[in-house]
Write an enzyme that holds these catalytic residues in place. Structure first.
Site, short mmCIF file in Angstrom:
data_model
loop_
_atom_site.label_atom_id
_atom_site.label_comp_id
_atom_site.label_asym_id
_atom_site.label_seq_id
_atom_site.Cartn_x
_atom_site.Cartn_y
_atom_site.Cartn_z
N TYR A 146 54.51 -19.42 -25.38
CA TYR A 146 54.01 -19.91 -24.09
C TYR A 146 54.36 -18.86 -23.04
CZ TYR A 146 53.22 -23.45 -20.44
OH TYR A 146 52.76 -24.14 -19.34
N ARG A 199 40.83 -17.89 -15.08
CA ARG A 199 42.06 -17.61 -14.32
C ARG A 199 43.23 -17.90 -15.25
NH1 ARG A 199 46.36 -20.14 -14.04
NH2 ARG A 199 45.96 -21.96 -12.77
N LYS A 217 49.38 -23.94 -25.17
CA LYS A 217 49.60 -25.29 -24.62
C LYS A 217 49.63 -26.31 -25.76
CE LYS A 217 49.34 -24.53 -20.03
NZ LYS A 217 50.21 -25.03 -18.97
N GLU A 288 42.26 -26.30 -18.60
CA GLU A 288 43.34 -25.35 -18.35
C GLU A 288 42.81 -24.03 -17.82
OE1 GLU A 288 46.63 -26.37 -19.06
OE2 GLU A 288 47.07 -24.62 -17.82
N ASP A 289 43.40 -23.58 -16.76
CA ASP A 289 43.16 -22.24 -16.23
C ASP A 289 41.68 -21.94 -15.96
OD1 ASP A 289 45.85 -22.15 -16.37
OD2 ASP A 289 46.01 -20.35 -17.60
N ASP A 311 45.27 -29.71 -15.91
CA ASP A 311 46.71 -29.46 -15.94
C ASP A 311 47.18 -28.67 -14.72
OD1 ASP A 311 49.30 -29.24 -17.06
OD2 ASP A 311 48.80 -27.28 -17.89
N ASP A 312 46.40 -27.69 -14.30
CA ASP A 312 46.83 -26.84 -13.19
C ASP A 312 46.85 -27.60 -11.88
OD1 ASP A 312 47.03 -24.22 -14.61
OD2 ASP A 312 44.99 -24.82 -15.12
N ASN A 467 52.98 -17.55 -12.65
CA ASN A 467 53.21 -17.02 -14.00
C ASN A 467 52.31 -15.83 -14.26
OD1 ASN A 467 55.00 -19.15 -14.79
ND2 ASN A 467 53.23 -20.49 -14.87
N1 NAI Z 1 54.51 -23.15 -12.72
C1 NAI Z 1 53.46 -23.82 -13.11
O1 NAI Z 1 53.55 -24.85 -13.79
C2 NAI Z 1 52.11 -23.36 -12.73
C3 NAI Z 1 51.91 -22.15 -12.16
N2 NAI Z 1 50.65 -21.76 -11.83
C4 NAI Z 1 50.51 -20.43 -11.28
O2 NAI Z 1 50.00 -20.49 -9.99
C5 NAI Z 1 49.29 -19.31 -9.70
C6 NAI Z 1 48.02 -19.67 -8.96
O3 NAI Z 1 47.18 -20.49 -9.71
P1 NAI Z 1 45.82 -21.05 -9.07
O4 NAI Z 1 46.11 -21.85 -7.86
O5 NAI Z 1 45.04 -21.73 -10.09
O6 NAI Z 1 45.14 -19.67 -8.72
P2 NAI Z 1 44.05 -19.28 -7.65
O7 NAI Z 1 43.65 -17.90 -7.93
O8 NAI Z 1 43.03 -20.34 -7.58
O9 NAI Z 1 44.83 -19.35 -6.26
C7 NAI Z 1 45.65 -18.34 -5.78
C8 NAI Z 1 45.86 -18.59 -4.29
O10 NAI Z 1 46.82 -17.67 -3.85
C9 NAI Z 1 46.35 -17.10 -2.64
N3 NAI Z 1 46.93 -15.78 -2.41
C10 NAI Z 1 46.58 -14.60 -2.94
N4 NAI Z 1 47.28 -13.61 -2.39
C11 NAI Z 1 48.11 -14.18 -1.51
C12 NAI Z 1 49.08 -13.68 -0.62
N5 NAI Z 1 49.31 -12.38 -0.52
N6 NAI Z 1 49.75 -14.56 0.17
C13 NAI Z 1 49.52 -15.88 0.09
N7 NAI Z 1 48.60 -16.41 -0.74
C14 NAI Z 1 47.91 -15.57 -1.53
C15 NAI Z 1 44.84 -17.03 -2.80
O11 NAI Z 1 44.18 -16.91 -1.57
C16 NAI Z 1 44.60 -18.38 -3.46
O12 NAI Z 1 44.52 -19.37 -2.48
C17 NAI Z 1 49.10 -18.59 -11.02
O13 NAI Z 1 49.97 -17.50 -11.08
C18 NAI Z 1 49.51 -19.60 -12.05
O14 NAI Z 1 50.13 -19.01 -13.16
C19 NAI Z 1 49.56 -22.55 -12.00
C20 NAI Z 1 49.71 -23.76 -12.58
C21 NAI Z 1 50.99 -24.25 -13.01
C1 PYR Z 2 51.68 -22.97 -16.32
C2 PYR Z 2 50.26 -22.90 -16.06
O1 PYR Z 2 49.53 -23.80 -16.39
C3 PYR Z 2 49.73 -21.76 -15.37
O2 PYR Z 2 50.48 -20.88 -14.97
O3 PYR Z 2 48.51 -21.73 -15.21
MG MG Z 3 47.51 -23.27 -16.35
#
Ligand code: NAI
Ligand code: PYR
Ligand code: MG
Length: 628
Positions: A146, A199, A217, A288-289, A311-312, A467
């Site tokens: 993962y 994504r 996952k 997912e993603d 999930d996201d 991540n």
């Molecule tokens: N820890 C966890 O369980 C999870 C973590 N994530 C992580 O969250 C991240 C984002 O996922 P999504 O929202 O789906 O992606 P996304 O691409 O839809 O959203 C990214 C957001 O970040 C903003 N962004 C980009 N550069 C920026 C900056 N310099 N300053 C502030 N904001 C900025 C963008 O404008 C956008 O609104 C990924 O890295 C993903 O791995 C996602 C789901 C679960």
């Molecule tokens: C953990 C997860 O779902 C993500 O980073 O997109």
């Molecule tokens: Mg995800």
């Protein structure tokens, strides 16, 4: 819904202390496909000889007993010394341990990919043993199967691909999906994780190579939720990719075209959904993603008619809520103070907006669930995206972010404006929580963290949730060394704890949706709920939050260790089942009908027992040949 505030940790630990009960013969079979009943009863197989050794679902390798070797025409096809499963694992681990370098830092572990390869090969030849190894060493190998290593795997998938796993539906398959689903060998599928690769973690559009995340996952569904590995299906919907580097690579395994969009795109996803729910009406589909552009739209499109969730958007929101409530407790404040927290969120994508929506609803509920409470709760959030602070002056604002756009006049009074930088926002707002879901590694720079020192909170919380590891907004070392020892830290990918000196440890929590999605899926499956309601998701988050004891929270632990993930998942699933019953959504599962489920749910211990007895465990069944 169960009243979270009345839940006591003592009750949860009592549940956990419960002796494992004997398998209830009327409970759901956790046995593999073709298994006539639970546990020790034999499994019927329709193949013999080499075909068995080449089938990872049934292969036991050197552990086949002599009588089984005779029964299945295997005598002479294996070395004569019959091994116990423990001996098999010992032999296997020699190989893996040779690469033993601390794996928790993922890509900084030079052997992470090599470890993934060894584990993947085991997955390909003997699933039971693979999951036995994974479950027994989940803390060590979750970062391999993962995040973070799965990110590296997806980036290199076209080169790493050897044997297929899961199904691929592509834009070329339009009109064919309804028949294609019958190419999958299992008549029963409980869980599908589907991605369109647009994504993947914070790594962007990886096209067909994103299938790795669906596989990773589902590994957790088996390891944590005890979903039978014969009943999981990773799916890649390949509608093309907008990743020019991949498009230019002749060895790229996906469609060499730009992504479909608009109605054409939706038509492909619709066709896929219709096909899988036609063949497996009880399946649960986890999205997912998917890029944010589609994540919310598809969720709204399907969530009231299908057993599905994103999930996201939803899993991440639940995990964040649990963490945010933990952070309030860690400040020595009652949880009911949550609505007073000032929260700056960097990232307004599917994950960030999912979190602020859910946090706002949680605050509103705590404030009496009135329209006024809901309206006023939004003022606790400052959302910053790639263009800075989002205000109502933002042009072409994303409708999902609109409710959180700050009023320009009021922002002005705070010394902020449309597009204010993250550091300015942190400096002016002095938040209790700084939460990153931006996908931008290092976004919480020295300057931003310095600004957080001005937080009005006695113990500010930093959630660097993006991540994989290199995309984390900051590391725990940076957070503790710049902001100070008195903080709460969580990250999406695992980091080591920080030695603060004087025998003090700066706890590095892993705040990842892995704590919730397996329990959401399992609880939905076992309740037989036709949809996944907000209440079920909320119950899942609340149960996760309740898992951490007061003592742990005061030490800075807001999420439990990964080693407890199977127990956590059991509890989360039990909470989901109970909520589904309370909301009258539960239709039962297999021979447990809705009425029986209602009875079970009157007793907390019985629900936990029901869930536990329904979880698959990696034990070799006795195999008996039967002509197919
Ligand atoms: N820890 C966890 O369980 C999870 C973590 N994530 C992580 O969250 C991240 C984002 O996922 P999504 O929202 O789906 O992606 P996304 O691409 O839809 O959203 C990214 C957001 O970040 C903003 N962004 C980009 N550069 C920026 C900056 N310099 N300053 C502030 N904001 C900025 C963008 O404008 C956008 O609104 C990924 O890295 C993903 O791995 C996602 C789901 C679960
Ligand atoms: C953990 C997860 O779902 C993500 O980073 O997109
Ligand atoms: Mg995800």
């Amino acid at each position: 819904m169960s009243n979270f505030y009345n839940q006591t940790r003592a009750a949860s630990s009592l549940m956990r202390r419960l002796k494992r009960s004997l398998i209830n013969p009327t409970a759901v079979s956790r046995a593999r496909c073709f298994t006539t009943a639970e546990g020790h009863r034999p499994s019927l197989v329709h193949k013999r000889s080499l075909d068995i050794l080449h089938d990872p679902w049934f292969n036991k390798g050197t552990a086949f007993s002599m009588t089984e070797r005779d029964r299945l025409d295997l005598r002479g096809l294996l070395p004569p010394n019959v091994m116990s499963s423990e001996q098999q694992i010992e032999r296997f681990m020699v190989d893996l341990k040779r690469l033993e370098v601390q794996a928790r830092d993922g890509p900084s572990d030079p052997n992470a990919l090599a470890k993934w390869r060894i584990l993947n090969r085991l997955h390909d030849r003997n699933e039971t043993m693979y999951y036995k190894v994974l479950i027994a060493n989940i803390e060590e190998y979750a970062p391999i199967v993962y995040t973070p290593t799965v990110g590296l795997v997806c980036q290199n998938y076209s080169g790493l691909f050897r044997r297929p796993r899961g199904m691929y539906f592509s834009a070329e398959d339009r009109g064919e999906m309804m028949s294609m689903v019958y190419n999958w060998p299992a008549d029963q599928v409980d869980m599908i994780v589907v991605t369109d690769g647009s994504r993947i973690l914070g790594l962007g559009d990886l096209g067909v190579q994103g299938i790795g995340i669906a596989i990773g996952k589902l590994d957790l569904y088996v390891a944590a939720a005890g979903i039978n590995p014969q009943r999981v299906l990773p799916v890649m919907i390949d509608v093309g990719t907008n990743n020019e580097k991949l498009l230019k690579n002749p060895l790229y395994l996906g469609l060499q075209q730009h992504r479909l969009d608009g109605d054409e795109y939706i038509a492909v996803i619709d066709e896929f959904m219709e096909a899988v729910f036609t063949r497996w009406p009880n399946v649960i589909v986890q999205f997912e993603d998917f890029q944010s552009k589609w994540a919310f739209k598809l969720l709204q499109r399907y969530r009231n008619a299908h057993r599905m969730f994103n999930d996201d958007v939803q899993g991440t929101a639940g995990v964040a809520i649990a963490g945010l409530l933990g952070a309030v407790r860690a400040q020595g404040r009652p949880m009911i103070d949550f609505p007073k927290q000032k929260i700056v969120v960097a990232g307004a994508g599917s994950a960030g907006i999912g979190v602020v929506n859910a946090a706002r609803k949680t605050m509103a509920r705590m404030l009496g669930n009135t329209e006024h409470a809901f309206d006023s709760a939004k003022s606790q959030f400052w959302v910053v995206d790639a263009n800075g602070l989002i205000t109502d002056e933002r042009e072409n604002i994303d409708p999902d972010a609109l409710p959180f756009a700050r009023n320009t006049n009021e922002a002005g009074r705070q010394g902020l404006r449309e597009g204010s930088s993250l550091v300015e926002v942190v400096r002016q707002v002095r938040p209790d929580v700084l939460l990153g879901l931006s996908g931008v590694g290092g976004l919480f720079s020295k300057e931003v963290l310095e600004a957080l020192k001005g937080s009005t909170s006695a113990k500010p919380a930093i959630f660097a949730m993006s991540n994989p590891t290199k995309n984390a907004e900051c590391t725990p070392e940076e957070a503790f060394s710049i902001v100070g020892d008195n903080i709460i830290f969580a990250s999406g990918s695992p980091f080591r704890d920080v030695d603060l000196g004087n025998g003090q440890i700066g706890h590095s929590n892993q705040g990842n949706n892995m704590y919730l999605f397996p329990g959401i899926g399992l609880g939905t499956l076992l309740s037989g709920s036709r949809i996944i309601s907000d209440g079920m998701l909320q119950a899942a988050a609340e149960r996760l939050a309740a898992y951490i004891t007061e003592d742990e929270v005061l030490k800075g632990m807001i999420f439990p260790p990964i080693s407890k993930i199977r127990d956590i998942t059991k509890e989360v699933a039990a909470a989901v089942v109970k909520e589904a019953v309370e909301e009258d959504l539960a239709e039962g599962y297999r021979d447990i009908d809705a009425r029986e489920l209602q009875k079970i749910c009157q007793n907390e211990e019985e629900v936990l027992e029901y869930v536990e007895n329904s979880m698959w465990s990696p034990e070799y069944p006795t195999l008996v040949y039967k002509r197919g």
